[in-house]
Design an enzyme around this catalytic site. Structure first.
Site, short mmCIF file in Angstrom:
data_model
loop_
_atom_site.label_atom_id
_atom_site.label_comp_id
_atom_site.label_asym_id
_atom_site.label_seq_id
_atom_site.Cartn_x
_atom_site.Cartn_y
_atom_site.Cartn_z
N ILE A 71 10.75 -5.44 6.10
CA ILE A 71 9.90 -5.45 4.91
C ILE A 71 8.46 -5.13 5.32
O ILE A 71 8.05 -5.43 6.44
CB ILE A 71 9.99 -6.82 4.18
CG1 ILE A 71 9.41 -6.74 2.77
CG2 ILE A 71 9.37 -7.94 5.01
CD1 ILE A 71 9.75 -7.94 1.90
N CYS A 72 7.74 -4.53 4.39
CA CYS A 72 6.31 -4.26 4.59
C CYS A 72 5.64 -4.41 3.23
O CYS A 72 6.16 -5.08 2.35
CB CYS A 72 6.08 -2.88 5.20
SG CYS A 72 6.54 -1.50 4.13
N HIS A 73 4.52 -3.77 3.04
CA HIS A 73 3.79 -3.87 1.78
C HIS A 73 4.58 -3.25 0.63
O HIS A 73 4.80 -3.88 -0.40
CB HIS A 73 2.42 -3.20 1.92
CG HIS A 73 1.60 -3.25 0.69
ND1 HIS A 73 0.98 -4.40 0.25
CD2 HIS A 73 1.30 -2.29 -0.23
CE1 HIS A 73 0.34 -4.14 -0.87
NE2 HIS A 73 0.52 -2.88 -1.19
#
Length: 119
Positions: A71-73
């Protein structure tokens, strides 16, 4: 045909898996590839920070035998991380979280916010 070398999953599919694992104290590998500053501001509970820039040096921290959710932004950096891990290290157990932390927050799922300190 533009097949991705890793799977994609929206937060609405991820959340029930995350919740069941959490409620049953099961392993759940959610790796946040954002920067330490981003992770400190807001994070998905039980996510583990492993910045994109540190993946090569910390490859031994990415499990090979269980599903690993990246996951990231917004989902772009985590997709780059998944692509890198597949192409450079042969991973076949990766799932990119589409929409990232932004989609997680918009869906109303729990997050941890850093407390703001008064000067």
């Amino acid at each position: 045909m533009n097949a991705s070398p890793f799977r994609q999953m929206h937060v609405n599919e991820l959340y029930p898996r995350w919740l069941v694992a959490r409620e049953n104290s099961r392993k759940f590998h959610l790796i946040d590839v954002r920067t330490p500053a981003e992770h400190a501001r807001v994070q998905v509970p039980d996510s583990r920070l492993l910045p994109l820039s540190a993946l090569s040096a910390r490859i031994n921290e990415v499990p090979r035998n269980d599903e690993v959710y990246l996951i990231c932004h917004s989902g772009a950096r985590s997709a780059r991380a998944a692509d890198f891990l597949v192409r450079q290290f042969g991973y076949d157990n990766l799932i990119n979280v589409e929409g990232g932390v932004v989609a997680w927050i918009q869906a109303g799922y729990p997050v941890i916010h850093q407390e703001r300190r008064m000067p």
